[in-house]
Scaffold this active site. Structure first.
Site, PDB file in Angstrom:
ATOM      1  N   HIS A  57       0.857  -1.182   0.000  1.00 50.01           N
ATOM      2  CA  HIS A  57       0.000   0.000   0.000  1.00 50.01           C
ATOM      3  C   HIS A  57       0.894   1.233   0.000  1.00 50.01           C
ATOM      4  CE1 HIS A  57      -3.913  -1.859   1.792  1.00 50.01           C
ATOM      5  NE2 HIS A  57      -3.323  -2.695   0.950  1.00 50.01           N
ATOM      6  N   GLU A  59       1.008   3.848   1.810  1.00 49.82           N
ATOM      7  CA  GLU A  59       1.492   4.256   3.125  1.00 49.82           C
ATOM      8  C   GLU A  59       2.683   3.403   3.568  1.00 49.82           C
ATOM      9  OE1 GLU A  59      -3.105   4.603   3.431  1.00 49.82           O
ATOM     10  OE2 GLU A  59      -1.640   3.440   2.299  1.00 49.82           O
ATOM     11  N   CYS A  87      -5.995   2.241   5.892  1.00 51.58           N
ATOM     12  CA  CYS A  87      -6.733   1.037   6.281  1.00 51.58           C
ATOM     13  C   CYS A  87      -6.180   0.504   7.604  1.00 51.58           C
ATOM     14  CB  CYS A  87      -6.621  -0.015   5.183  1.00 51.58           C
ATOM     15  SG  CYS A  87      -4.967  -0.739   5.038  1.00 51.58           S
ATOM     16  N   CYS A  90      -2.366  -0.378   7.379  1.00 49.54           N
ATOM     17  CA  CYS A  90      -1.535   0.828   7.331  1.00 49.54           C
ATOM     18  C   CYS A  90      -1.571   1.570   8.664  1.00 49.54           C
ATOM     19  CB  CYS A  90      -1.974   1.720   6.180  1.00 49.54           C
ATOM     20  SG  CYS A  90      -1.664   0.939   4.577  1.00 49.54           S
TER      21      CYS A  90
END
Length: 156
Positions: A57, A59, A87, A90
């Protein structure tokens, strides 16, 4: 809790990174880590499609880059700026990095963990809490995400 000029500049870079992710067929999310002076020390975009890595992801990619640049996993004094609310995965990475502040453009009612569906980053049961500044460019981020998913539905 208002965004700073450095937050807004970092968000512009995060949107550019989100566009790069979209070009690779990934969900358009970009993230930037800035230090206390507002200097970018790490950046990332969704790379799941490129790498086949479910943890890639934006992040997480940005946090890894910042930790490498700083030479420490401990990112105290830094801010994560991202185009979409983090999310659960993260949010956990943000807490592990001891990141004091997160700024994001759009809320994620389906999977957000910074105040919409969950509020992991500010959970008082945890030993570390994060300042959250959300929704600062929500319309722009939402439009980018909606266009991406609409195009994918049309391809099916």
């Amino acid at each position: 809790m208002t965004p700073t000029a450095a937050d807004r500049a970092a968000l512009r870079r995060a949107f550019a990174l989100a566009s790069e992710a979209e070009s690779d067929g990934d969900v358009p999310v970009g993230a930037v880590v800035i230090d206390a002076a507002g200097v970018i020390v790490g950046e990332g975009r969704n790379l799941r499609e490129v790498t086949g890595d479910p943890t890639a992801h934006a992040e997480v990619v940005a946090l890894r880059a910042a930790a490498h640049a700083i030479g420490s996993w401990h990112l105290a004094g830094c801010t994560l700026v991202v185009t979409l609310e983090p999310c659960l995965m993260c949010a956990g990475a943000i807490l592990q990095a001891r990141m004091p502040r997160v700024v994001f453009a759009a809320w994620d009612a389906k999977a957000g963990a910074a105040g919409s569906m969950y509020d992991v980053l500010r959970d008082r049961r945890l030993p570390h809490r994060v300042e959250v500044v959300g929704g600062i460019a929500e319309a722009e981020a939402a439009a980018q995400l909606q266009a991406f998913f609409a195009a994918r539905r049309d391809d099916v």
